[in-house]
Scaffold this motif. Structure first.
Motif, PDB file in Angstrom:
ATOM      1  N   VAL A  27      52.966   7.648  -1.413  1.00 21.73           N
ATOM      2  CA  VAL A  27      52.903   6.259  -1.488  1.00 21.73           C
ATOM      3  C   VAL A  27      54.045   5.566  -2.121  1.00 21.73           C
ATOM      4  N   LEU A  28      54.598   6.100  -3.005  1.00 22.35           N
ATOM      5  CA  LEU A  28      55.982   4.998  -3.315  1.00 22.35           C
ATOM      6  C   LEU A  28      57.053   5.336  -2.109  1.00 22.35           C
ATOM      7  N   ALA A  29      57.469   6.683  -1.526  1.00 27.36           N
ATOM      8  CA  ALA A  29      58.062   6.635  -0.367  1.00 27.36           C
ATOM      9  C   ALA A  29      57.823   5.852   0.703  1.00 27.36           C
ATOM     10  N   VAL A  30      56.516   5.893   1.081  1.00 25.97           N
ATOM     11  CA  VAL A  30      56.193   4.662   2.278  1.00 25.97           C
ATOM     12  C   VAL A  30      56.520   3.255   1.928  1.00 25.97           C
ATOM     13  N   ALA A  31      56.266   2.843   0.366  1.00 26.26           N
ATOM     14  CA  ALA A  31      56.496   1.567   0.183  1.00 26.26           C
ATOM     15  C   ALA A  31      57.991   1.196   0.227  1.00 26.26           C
ATOM     16  N   LEU A  32      58.846   2.105  -0.362  1.00 32.27           N
ATOM     17  CA  LEU A  32      60.280   1.936  -0.443  1.00 32.27           C
ATOM     18  C   LEU A  32      60.889   1.850   1.097  1.00 32.27           C
ATOM     19  N   GLY A  33      60.364   2.806   1.989  1.00 37.39           N
ATOM     20  CA  GLY A  33      60.527   2.789   3.298  1.00 37.39           C
ATOM     21  C   GLY A  33      60.341   1.457   4.132  1.00 37.39           C
ATOM     22  N   LEU A  34      59.212   1.120   3.793  1.00 42.04           N
ATOM     23  CA  LEU A  34      58.681  -0.393   4.198  1.00 42.04           C
ATOM     24  C   LEU A  34      59.744  -1.778   3.871  1.00 42.04           C
ATOM     25  N   PHE A  35      59.866  -1.529   2.650  1.00 42.54           N
ATOM     26  CA  PHE A  35      60.604  -2.856   2.001  1.00 42.54           C
ATOM     27  C   PHE A  35      62.320  -2.570   2.676  1.00 42.54           C
ATOM     28  N   SER A  36      62.568  -1.400   2.421  1.00 47.86           N
ATOM     29  CA  SER A  36      63.957  -1.177   3.232  1.00 47.86           C
ATOM     30  C   SER A  36      64.226  -1.600   4.690  1.00 47.86           C
ATOM     31  N   SER A  37      63.106  -1.136   5.384  1.00 51.49           N
ATOM     32  CA  SER A  37      63.058  -1.720   6.769  1.00 51.49           C
ATOM     33  C   SER A  37      63.000  -2.941   6.920  1.00 51.49           C
ATOM     34  N   MET A  38      62.149  -3.733   6.131  1.00 48.27           N
ATOM     35  CA  MET A  38      62.190  -4.997   6.031  1.00 48.27           C
ATOM     36  C   MET A  38      63.798  -5.850   5.865  1.00 48.27           C
ATOM     37  N   ALA A  39      64.244  -5.353   4.583  1.00 46.46           N
ATOM     38  CA  ALA A  39      65.452  -5.912   4.274  1.00 46.46           C
ATOM     39  C   ALA A  39      66.491  -5.520   5.266  1.00 46.46           C
ATOM     40  N   LEU A  40      66.590  -4.442   5.992  1.00 47.73           N
ATOM     41  CA  LEU A  40      67.582  -4.093   7.305  1.00 47.73           C
ATOM     42  C   LEU A  40      67.322  -4.934   8.423  1.00 47.73           C
ATOM     43  N   SER A  41      65.949  -5.235   8.764  1.00 46.56           N
ATOM     44  CA  SER A  41      65.691  -6.108   9.792  1.00 46.56           C
ATOM     45  C   SER A  41      66.129  -7.680   9.313  1.00 46.56           C
ATOM     46  N   ILE A  42      66.117  -8.113   8.287  1.00 45.71           N
ATOM     47  CA  ILE A  42      66.540  -9.366   7.880  1.00 45.71           C
ATOM     48  C   ILE A  42      67.978  -9.308   7.830  1.00 45.71           C
ATOM     49  N   LEU A  43      68.858  -8.479   7.460  1.00 43.63           N
ATOM     50  CA  LEU A  43      70.262  -8.586   7.822  1.00 43.63           C
ATOM     51  C   LEU A  43      70.748  -8.492   9.063  1.00 43.63           C
ATOM     52  N   LEU A  44      69.852  -7.630   9.880  1.00 43.74           N
ATOM     53  CA  LEU A  44      70.326  -7.582  11.604  1.00 43.74           C
ATOM     54  C   LEU A  44      70.040  -9.066  12.231  1.00 43.74           C
ATOM     55  N   VAL A  45      68.916  -9.671  11.738  1.00 46.07           N
ATOM     56  CA  VAL A  45      68.779 -10.962  12.265  1.00 46.07           C
ATOM     57  C   VAL A  45      69.920 -11.973  11.942  1.00 46.07           C
ATOM     58  N   PHE A  46      70.208 -12.040  10.504  1.00 45.31           N
ATOM     59  CA  PHE A  46      71.505 -12.881   9.984  1.00 45.31           C
ATOM     60  C   PHE A  46      72.570 -12.345  11.008  1.00 45.31           C
ATOM     61  N   GLY A  47      72.955 -11.373  11.065  1.00 50.71           N
ATOM     62  CA  GLY A  47      74.079 -10.807  11.819  1.00 50.71           C
ATOM     63  C   GLY A  47      73.933 -10.987  13.354  1.00 50.71           C
ATOM     64  N   ILE A  48      72.937 -11.089  13.923  1.00 52.35           N
ATOM     65  CA  ILE A  48      72.825 -11.505  15.174  1.00 52.35           C
ATOM     66  C   ILE A  48      73.281 -12.939  15.408  1.00 52.35           C
ATOM     67  N   LEU A  49      72.468 -13.876  14.492  1.00 56.39           N
ATOM     68  CA  LEU A  49      72.531 -15.322  14.571  1.00 56.39           C
ATOM     69  C   LEU A  49      74.060 -15.769  14.302  1.00 56.39           C
ATOM     70  N   ARG A  50      74.712 -15.034  13.223  1.00 52.65           N
ATOM     71  CA  ARG A  50      75.936 -15.191  12.852  1.00 52.65           C
ATOM     72  C   ARG A  50      76.916 -15.114  14.129  1.00 52.65           C
ATOM     73  N   TRP A  51      76.606 -14.076  15.141  1.00 53.39           N
ATOM     74  CA  TRP A  51      77.398 -13.637  15.985  1.00 53.39           C
ATOM     75  C   TRP A  51      77.243 -14.511  17.420  1.00 53.39           C
ATOM     76  N   ILE A  52      76.083 -15.330  17.327  1.00 52.84           N
ATOM     77  CA  ILE A  52      75.644 -16.037  18.570  1.00 52.84           C
ATOM     78  C   ILE A  52      75.938 -17.221  18.513  1.00 52.84           C
ATOM     79  N   VAL A  53      76.307 -17.964  17.300  1.00 51.14           N
ATOM     80  CA  VAL A  53      76.668 -19.135  17.059  1.00 51.14           C
ATOM     81  C   VAL A  53      77.332 -19.998  18.054  1.00 51.14           C
ATOM     82  N   PRO A  54      77.103 -21.133  18.656  1.00 50.73           N
ATOM     83  CA  PRO A  54      78.063 -21.623  19.686  1.00 50.73           C
ATOM     84  C   PRO A  54      79.239 -22.357  19.028  1.00 50.73           C
TER      85      PRO A  54
END
Length: 133
Positions: A27-54
């Motif tokens: 249960v702990l491993a699944v919860a940590l995996g879920l939160f780390s994947s959410m954090a990675l997704s957020i960082l990925l979105v911010f990186g993409i938005l920073r990359w495509i700024v006009p």
């Protein structure tokens, strides 16, 4: 007596837990995996938005460059705005002025126009006035 009834009569029988249940580590491993994947997704979105700024200023709109870039124009006092529009309309209806100076077309007060129409009559389709037939 059955084994189940015997276990219920024992004082510490309810304190045990099932070993076949999900392990707390899983249960702990699944919860940590879920939160780390959410954090990675957020960082990925911010990186993409920073990359495509006009980098250039947006082009002019179909309405020209009349729009202000500062933000929306808000009606601070709608009643005062309405009164101003009403005064301008009344001034145009009650005053003299040019409608189109190049075509030598002017506007006159409504009361004066109604008096002229009452005297001369409504022009017919031929362009002649009714009163002069």
């Amino acid at each position: 007596m059955s084994a189940f009834v015997r276990r219920l009569k024992e004082p510490n029988a309810m304190a045990d837990y099932e070993t076949r249940d999900v392990s707390p580590r899983f249960v702990l491993a699944v919860a940590l995996g879920l939160f780390s994947s959410m954090a990675l997704s957020i960082l990925l979105v911010f990186g993409i938005l920073r990359w495509i700024v006009p980098t250039t200023e947006p082009s002019a709109t179909i309405f020209g460059d009349r729009q202000e870039r500062a933000g929306p124009r808000l009606a601070v006092s709608p009643a005062a705005d309405r009164d101003e529009v009403q005064r301008e309309a009344e001034g145009r209806l009650q005053g003299y002025g040019w409608a189109d100076r190049a075509a030598q077309s002017a506007h006159i007060p409504i009361d004066r126009a109604m008096a002229i129409l009452a005297i001369r009559g409504w022009p017919d389709q031929d362009g002649q006035e009714e009163g002069k037939r």
